[in-house]
Scaffold this motif. Sequence first.
Motif, PDB file in Angstrom:
ATOM      1  N   LEU B   7      49.662  47.090  49.093  1.00 52.21           N
ATOM      2  CA  LEU B   7      50.195  46.065  48.193  1.00 52.21           C
ATOM      3  C   LEU B   7      51.668  46.329  47.900  1.00 52.21           C
ATOM      4  O   LEU B   7      52.484  45.408  47.879  1.00 52.21           O
ATOM      5  CB  LEU B   7      49.392  46.057  46.884  1.00 52.21           C
ATOM      6  CG  LEU B   7      47.977  45.469  46.974  1.00 52.21           C
ATOM      7  CD1 LEU B   7      47.211  45.745  45.685  1.00 52.21           C
ATOM      8  CD2 LEU B   7      48.025  43.970  47.232  1.00 52.21           C
ATOM      9  N   GLU B   8      52.011  47.620  47.691  1.00 56.36           N
ATOM     10  CA  GLU B   8      53.408  47.962  47.405  1.00 56.36           C
ATOM     11  C   GLU B   8      54.294  47.614  48.588  1.00 56.36           C
ATOM     12  O   GLU B   8      55.413  47.141  48.430  1.00 56.36           O
ATOM     13  CB  GLU B   8      53.525  49.459  47.085  1.00 56.36           C
ATOM     14  CG  GLU B   8      53.116  49.745  45.650  1.00 56.36           C
ATOM     15  CD  GLU B   8      53.214  51.228  45.296  1.00 56.36           C
ATOM     16  OE1 GLU B   8      53.282  51.531  44.107  1.00 56.36           O
ATOM     17  OE2 GLU B   8      53.205  52.065  46.224  1.00 56.36           O
ATOM     18  N   VAL B  33      44.653  48.412  36.681  1.00 55.39           N
ATOM     19  CA  VAL B  33      45.328  47.132  36.465  1.00 55.39           C
ATOM     20  C   VAL B  33      46.827  47.354  36.639  1.00 55.39           C
ATOM     21  O   VAL B  33      47.392  48.293  36.075  1.00 55.39           O
ATOM     22  CB  VAL B  33      45.028  46.560  35.060  1.00 55.39           C
ATOM     23  CG1 VAL B  33      45.735  45.219  34.864  1.00 55.39           C
ATOM     24  CG2 VAL B  33      43.524  46.402  34.852  1.00 55.39           C
ATOM     25  N   PHE B  34      47.446  46.520  37.454  1.00 50.06           N
ATOM     26  CA  PHE B  34      48.882  46.606  37.707  1.00 50.06           C
ATOM     27  C   PHE B  34      49.553  45.300  37.293  1.00 50.06           C
ATOM     28  O   PHE B  34      48.914  44.242  37.283  1.00 50.06           O
ATOM     29  CB  PHE B  34      49.168  46.786  39.205  1.00 50.06           C
ATOM     30  CG  PHE B  34      48.586  48.028  39.800  1.00 50.06           C
ATOM     31  CD1 PHE B  34      49.350  49.178  39.929  1.00 50.06           C
ATOM     32  CD2 PHE B  34      47.266  48.050  40.246  1.00 50.06           C
ATOM     33  CE1 PHE B  34      48.812  50.326  40.486  1.00 50.06           C
ATOM     34  CE2 PHE B  34      46.722  49.199  40.805  1.00 50.06           C
ATOM     35  CZ  PHE B  34      47.496  50.349  40.929  1.00 50.06           C
ATOM     36  N   ILE B  42      47.247  42.396  38.692  1.00 51.28           N
ATOM     37  CA  ILE B  42      46.445  42.799  39.850  1.00 51.28           C
ATOM     38  C   ILE B  42      45.332  43.738  39.390  1.00 51.28           C
ATOM     39  O   ILE B  42      45.610  44.810  38.876  1.00 51.28           O
ATOM     40  CB  ILE B  42      47.338  43.494  40.903  1.00 51.28           C
ATOM     41  CG1 ILE B  42      48.476  42.557  41.323  1.00 51.28           C
ATOM     42  CG2 ILE B  42      46.498  43.914  42.121  1.00 51.28           C
ATOM     43  CD1 ILE B  42      49.554  43.203  42.161  1.00 51.28           C
ATOM     44  N   ASN B  43      44.102  43.286  39.499  1.00 53.08           N
ATOM     45  CA  ASN B  43      42.956  44.148  39.212  1.00 53.08           C
ATOM     46  C   ASN B  43      42.491  44.754  40.527  1.00 53.08           C
ATOM     47  O   ASN B  43      42.134  44.019  41.453  1.00 53.08           O
ATOM     48  CB  ASN B  43      41.781  43.331  38.654  1.00 53.08           C
ATOM     49  CG  ASN B  43      41.909  43.013  37.189  1.00 53.08           C
ATOM     50  OD1 ASN B  43      43.019  42.881  36.686  1.00 53.08           O
ATOM     51  ND2 ASN B  43      40.777  42.895  36.498  1.00 53.08           N
ATOM     52  N   ILE B  55      41.961  41.412  42.748  1.00 49.41           N
ATOM     53  CA  ILE B  55      42.232  40.077  42.214  1.00 49.41           C
ATOM     54  C   ILE B  55      43.713  40.033  41.868  1.00 49.41           C
ATOM     55  O   ILE B  55      44.198  40.908  41.155  1.00 49.41           O
ATOM     56  CB  ILE B  55      41.411  39.788  40.943  1.00 49.41           C
ATOM     57  CG1 ILE B  55      39.911  39.873  41.233  1.00 49.41           C
ATOM     58  CG2 ILE B  55      41.771  38.423  40.366  1.00 49.41           C
ATOM     59  CD1 ILE B  55      39.044  39.749  39.978  1.00 49.41           C
ATOM     60  N   ILE B  56      44.404  39.057  42.415  1.00 48.49           N
ATOM     61  CA  ILE B  56      45.826  38.889  42.097  1.00 48.49           C
ATOM     62  C   ILE B  56      45.963  37.555  41.380  1.00 48.49           C
ATOM     63  O   ILE B  56      45.644  36.513  41.934  1.00 48.49           O
ATOM     64  CB  ILE B  56      46.696  38.907  43.368  1.00 48.49           C
ATOM     65  CG1 ILE B  56      46.455  40.226  44.123  1.00 48.49           C
ATOM     66  CG2 ILE B  56      48.173  38.734  43.033  1.00 48.49           C
ATOM     67  CD1 ILE B  56      47.141  40.291  45.471  1.00 48.49           C
ATOM     68  N   ASP B  57      46.398  37.621  40.152  1.00 52.87           N
ATOM     69  CA  ASP B  57      46.374  36.454  39.268  1.00 52.87           C
ATOM     70  C   ASP B  57      47.793  36.182  38.798  1.00 52.87           C
ATOM     71  O   ASP B  57      48.418  37.037  38.172  1.00 52.87           O
ATOM     72  CB  ASP B  57      45.459  36.815  38.082  1.00 52.87           C
ATOM     73  CG  ASP B  57      45.287  35.659  37.115  1.00 52.87           C
ATOM     74  OD1 ASP B  57      45.274  34.508  37.572  1.00 52.87           O
ATOM     75  OD2 ASP B  57      45.167  35.924  35.900  1.00 52.87           O
ATOM     76  N   TYR B  58      48.315  35.014  39.107  1.00 57.93           N
ATOM     77  CA  TYR B  58      49.687  34.721  38.664  1.00 57.93           C
ATOM     78  C   TYR B  58      49.883  33.222  38.537  1.00 57.93           C
ATOM     79  O   TYR B  58      49.087  32.420  39.042  1.00 57.93           O
ATOM     80  CB  TYR B  58      50.710  35.322  39.638  1.00 57.93           C
ATOM     81  CG  TYR B  58      50.761  34.639  40.984  1.00 57.93           C
ATOM     82  CD1 TYR B  58      49.765  34.870  41.930  1.00 57.93           C
ATOM     83  CD2 TYR B  58      51.789  33.760  41.308  1.00 57.93           C
ATOM     84  CE1 TYR B  58      49.794  34.237  43.162  1.00 57.93           C
ATOM     85  CE2 TYR B  58      51.827  33.126  42.538  1.00 57.93           C
ATOM     86  CZ  TYR B  58      50.827  33.375  43.457  1.00 57.93           C
ATOM     87  OH  TYR B  58      50.855  32.745  44.677  1.00 57.93           O
TER      88      TYR B  58
END
Lengths: 345, 345
Positions: B7-8, B33-34, B42-43, B55-58
Amino acid sequence: MEVVEGLEKHFGVNSMEKLMVKTLSSEGDHLSVFMGPQQSVINLRTFSNGLVSIIIDYLREGEEEPLLTTLDGKALEMALGKLGKDIKSVTLPPIKRGTPFDVYFPLSDGRLVEYDVDKLIYDERSPFQRVQIMHSKTFGNMLVLDGLPNLAESDLVYTESIMCRGTEDYKDKEILILGGGDGALLNELRQENPKQIIMVEIDEMVMKICKEHLRSACGDTLDSYTGKNYQIIVGDCIKYIEKCVFQGKKFDYVISDLTDIPISETPQGEMWEFIKKVIRMSFSVLNDTGKFLTHGTGISCTNQLAMFEGVVGELEIPLSFTCTHAFVPSFLEDWVFYQIQRKTA
Amino acid sequence: MEVVEGLEKHFGVNSMEKLMVKTLSSEGDHLSVFMGPQQSVINLRTFSNGLVSIIIDYLREGEEEPLLTTLDGKALEMALGKLGKDIKSVTLPPIKRGTPFDVYFPLSDGRLVEYDVDKLIYDERSPFQRVQIMHSKTFGNMLVLDGLPNLAESDLVYTESIMCRGTEDYKDKEILILGGGDGALLNELRQENPKQIIMVEIDEMVMKICKEHLRSACGDTLDSYTGKNYQIIVGDCIKYIEKCVFQGKKFDYVISDLTDIPISETPQGEMWEFIKKVIRMSFSVLNDTGKFLTHGTGISCTNQLAMFEGVVGELEIPLSFTCTHAFVPSFLEDWVFYQIQRKTA
């Protein structure tokens, strides 16, 4: 606040442990993370535009009762609705992850659909692709290639559409099928009294599997690679066409049941080059009045369809085309089919 | 670990801030959680059964570029796939929330489907229900009642299936339609030269709106409430049937285009009582050989269909039934239709 109370009311007071609270931006973007029953993780988030979102994520195995049903969600929505008339809310069905086999397949325009797949019948990798047969309660057995639904037992309309049944007369004609490993197209064309059909499919595993599990589509066509008026060749269709060019063999129809139109920004790249090559070479073995029939993609992919039509218009051979469309059950979309021939002077 | 690195790599090093880490259970259930770019949350979770979920929530507004495309997800999957041969992974298309109008509708068995709705044309509450007209690129205009797709311009097959076009002969017959506010059924029946059709619809708003926005389904049928061989009555169909019983009026067909079979554990409750009442009363105004035609629900709801058939079998009047099914485009399911009549001795 009210949302938390609503959730606590549903799950039981003291059932939720607050793990963290964080302000993500100064414009009203807040995140709270809770742990609820059954190690559920609950993200409650408020966004700067007024949206409040709740994600409840937990492991549910086998026949366990769901933690929150759609009806519970509706009840929570009703409770929240009392906060103000202008509150709109939606509860989505659970999004399943880690399922033993895929139940979500994307449509051509990337939309999400959950299929009623209840059984994975076959799942192997051939030298060319991942070959799966899944059973859908609605569509019967489905051939899935590299994760994309290819043809199901429900999809006679696909085959009839690509071959323009009822409009094209195949009697005594010579036909070349490119791909078509599910055998459905060959099976239907055999019934039209053509002189001869040659089908060139590269992936023998597809034929082997469809013969067994997609029999209502292919009939007995794949039981033998040669029949009264047809022959199946296992191999690369481009190489086969090259051989035909060399031998001077011509066809009345070339029907390409190969890959879909690629989803890309521009009509460039390997897949587009392949499509151009297939069309160009097909016309090198088609009679002057011969037709190239193929499928496009979903009707909502207007950009991709326009690119394909552009590609057809820009080939060295002047070509004209017509198109039709039909709703293919297991695709859950209106699918576009093309009929291409040489421009008449 | 590798997932975080992946992800990074995608979002850029130092673009992710770790907000929390928590062990949720001693069996390997961990949550991190990030916060990523654009206030994305991001969970990253590992479950005791080996599943790793992200899970990426935005918030994405208007035409902003997505933070992670399906292709990016596939790239991440490929990178993770290198960790071991047995790793299976799936990237789902983005789940949209807070959209200006609903794009997800549940199927009869609760599955999730994203429709290609691109326009909300009408959205009002009548005294009876929420009435919406949405435009789908595939299905044309769709009538949506209380959040459920009811009939779209693509769905002639629904109307032809409920009326058994081609099997039933309506010439010179007397027909009663219960509901049917979209006007499609009445419109098709008018073409079958019946003696008279009476349609009783309670919700005038539905008719007003369909007349305008579902014209390819209802034709000019809703322009006037009376025609050569038909009459539309705005009112409660039960009350109308009571009136017919009182007046001794009889019909050859009663076609009920009212609510779907309810999704419930047992065939009890208000909705089931209503369904029983409708069938019972319909037979009180049907000729001895008269038929009651109606629709059921999706073919995969076997429990609900069995309950309905049980209900039909247990009414005081001995009844027998047949059923048909057809794939209704905008329902995205095979739908079941019933033909019910008195048992012959």
